[in-house]
Design an enzyme around this catalytic site. Structure first.
Site, PDB file in Angstrom:
ATOM      1  N   LEU A 195      -5.512 -11.332  -9.583  1.00 44.43           N
ATOM      2  CA  LEU A 195      -5.639 -12.691 -10.146  1.00 44.43           C
ATOM      3  C   LEU A 195      -4.203 -13.166  -9.882  1.00 44.43           C
ATOM      4  CD1 LEU A 195      -7.786 -11.596 -13.228  1.00 44.43           C
ATOM      5  CD2 LEU A 195      -8.533 -12.487 -10.757  1.00 44.43           C
ATOM      6  N   GLU A 222      -2.294 -17.375 -10.221  1.00 41.42           N
ATOM      7  CA  GLU A 222      -2.550 -18.728 -10.966  1.00 41.42           C
ATOM      8  C   GLU A 222      -3.743 -19.732 -10.488  1.00 41.42           C
ATOM      9  OE1 GLU A 222       1.393 -20.471 -11.935  1.00 41.42           O
ATOM     10  OE2 GLU A 222       1.783 -19.048 -10.418  1.00 41.42           O
ATOM     11  N   GLY A 223      -4.165 -19.419  -9.363  1.00 39.88           N
ATOM     12  CA  GLY A 223      -5.255 -20.131  -9.060  1.00 39.88           C
ATOM     13  C   GLY A 223      -6.459 -19.659  -9.770  1.00 39.88           C
ATOM     14  N   HIS A 224      -6.498 -18.335  -9.809  1.00 37.64           N
ATOM     15  CA  HIS A 224      -7.799 -17.816 -10.678  1.00 37.64           C
ATOM     16  C   HIS A 224      -7.386 -18.215 -12.100  1.00 37.64           C
ATOM     17  CE1 HIS A 224      -7.499 -14.699  -7.297  1.00 37.64           C
ATOM     18  NE2 HIS A 224      -8.600 -15.082  -7.195  1.00 37.64           N
ATOM     19  N   GLY A 257     -12.154 -22.672  -6.569  1.00 30.80           N
ATOM     20  CA  GLY A 257     -10.875 -23.456  -6.276  1.00 30.80           C
ATOM     21  C   GLY A 257     -10.875 -24.301  -5.188  1.00 30.80           C
ATOM     22  N   LEU A 258     -10.287 -25.460  -5.199  1.00 33.15           N
ATOM     23  CA  LEU A 258     -10.233 -26.386  -4.092  1.00 33.15           C
ATOM     24  C   LEU A 258      -9.253 -26.097  -2.947  1.00 33.15           C
ATOM     25  CD1 LEU A 258     -10.953 -29.821  -5.539  1.00 33.15           C
ATOM     26  CD2 LEU A 258     -12.255 -28.742  -3.699  1.00 33.15           C
TER      27      LEU A 258
HETATM   28  O1  PAF Z   1     -12.830 -16.609  -2.882  1.00 29.05           O
HETATM   29  C1  PAF Z   1     -13.076 -15.445  -3.244  1.00 29.05           C
HETATM   30  O2  PAF Z   1     -12.292 -14.875  -3.850  1.00 29.05           O
HETATM   31  C2  PAF Z   1     -14.278 -14.916  -2.587  1.00 29.05           C
HETATM   32  O3  PAF Z   1     -14.691 -15.730  -1.334  1.00 29.05           O
HETATM   33  C3  PAF Z   1     -15.582 -15.018  -3.611  1.00 29.05           C
HETATM   34  C4  PAF Z   1     -15.758 -16.206  -3.834  1.00 29.05           C
HETATM   35  C5  PAF Z   1     -15.317 -14.018  -4.661  1.00 29.05           C
HETATM   36  C6  PAF Z   1     -16.780 -14.099  -2.960  1.00 29.05           C
HETATM   37  O4  PAF Z   1     -16.482 -12.812  -2.479  1.00 29.05           O
END
Ligand code: PAF
Length: 282
Positions: free
Chosen positions: A33, A35-37, A147-148
């Protein structure tokens, strides 16, 4: 916070929560993970009763030249980040749990894929579509957050939700940026000192296009030329693509009109950076 690894337990829990009338916010990830997440979790947390994060490195979306085994993983750290962001449930299945046997039905994404980064990643979005079809049916979210930064993925998910009538609200979340406008990315560390100084010019070129549109420019080719000129004049990066489409259907435009995406990819010596803006033109 609960960590659930089986589909059966996850579905049971989610059905129980839904029947109690709880709203479910869902952030799907492949872990490691950043900062975007975190921005997705921060947006989702106050908007939902329950916040679910999934961590699953999906083998189906890796191409033959992309190393699945080399994909970074750090569950302990992810666990701590999720805890700090107020996640209620982490769904963390194994590949065997998600794909126990050869599938008898496959998802093939037939629109919105042969442009932007999808052009160089054939089959990638079929893998994303397949895993999200499964994850949506397991997590049963009220809202799903994406995220965009990867606006093409958001467009594909928009198609998946609409085409298959998932009762899910898609929530696109703005790209997280450094103070100088550079889109945050784990790849930025591969930029040399000089390249890091130049990198904000990518976002600048997007802003130049935005301003030109606001001043009345309606020719996509002319906007692309303006941007390429700016990037070539202000960076040592090589333009991989600069493209403009309608959004989210990602169709070519003869003239700038309606909701559009302007997207770019630029190769520096050790990092390929992407960025985009989505805007509404009159
Ligand atoms: O953006 C991601 O991390 C992946 O493409 C996702 C949406 C979790 C699908 O595996």
């Amino acid at each position: 916070m609960k960590i659930i690894t089986t589909i059966a337990e996850m579905q049971q829990q989610m059905l129980r929560l839904k029947s109690d009338g709880r709203t479910i916010g869902y952030v799907p990830t492949m872990g490691y993970l950043h900062e975007g997440h975190m921005s997705l979790m921060k947006k989702a947390r106050p908007e939902n009763d329950i916040l679910v994060l999934s961590i699953f490195v999906n083998p189906l979306q890796f191409g033959p030249n992309e190393d699945l085994d080399a994909y970074p993983r750090d569950f302990e750290r992810d666990h701590q980040v999720a805890e700090a962001e107020g996640v209620d449930i982490i769904f963390y299945p194994s590949a065997e749990e998600m794909y126990p046997s050869k599938a008898s039905i496959s998802i093939s994404v037939v629109e919105r894929t042969d442009v932007l980064c999808g052009k160089s990643r054939p089959g990638h979005f079929d893998g994303v579509g397949t895993v999200l079809m499964k994850l949506f049916n397991i997590v049963l979210p009220t809202r799903a957050y994406f995220g965009l930064k990867d606006a093409q993925q958001v467009a594909v998910v928009d198609g998946l939700i609409k085409d298959f009538n998932f009762p899910i609200e898609l929530v696109p979340v703005d790209t997280v940026r450094e103070e100088d406008g550079l889109a945050k990315s784990s790849r930025n560390v591969y930029l040399s000192e000089e390249e890091r100084k130049q990198a904000p010019e990518l976002n600048k070129s997007l802003q130049i296009a935005r301003e030109a549109i606001e001043s009345g420019e309606r020719n996509p080719g002319q906007l692309i030329r303006l941007m390429a000129e700016h990037i070539n004049d202000h960076t040592t990066g090589a333009v991989d693509y600069i493209e403009i489409y309608s959004y989210p259907d990602l169709k070519e435009l003869e003239t700038i009109k309606g909701k559009i995406i302007i997207a770019l990819a630029v190769k520096f010596s050790k990092a390929r950076l992407i960025d985009n803006i989505i805007l509404e033109a009159e």
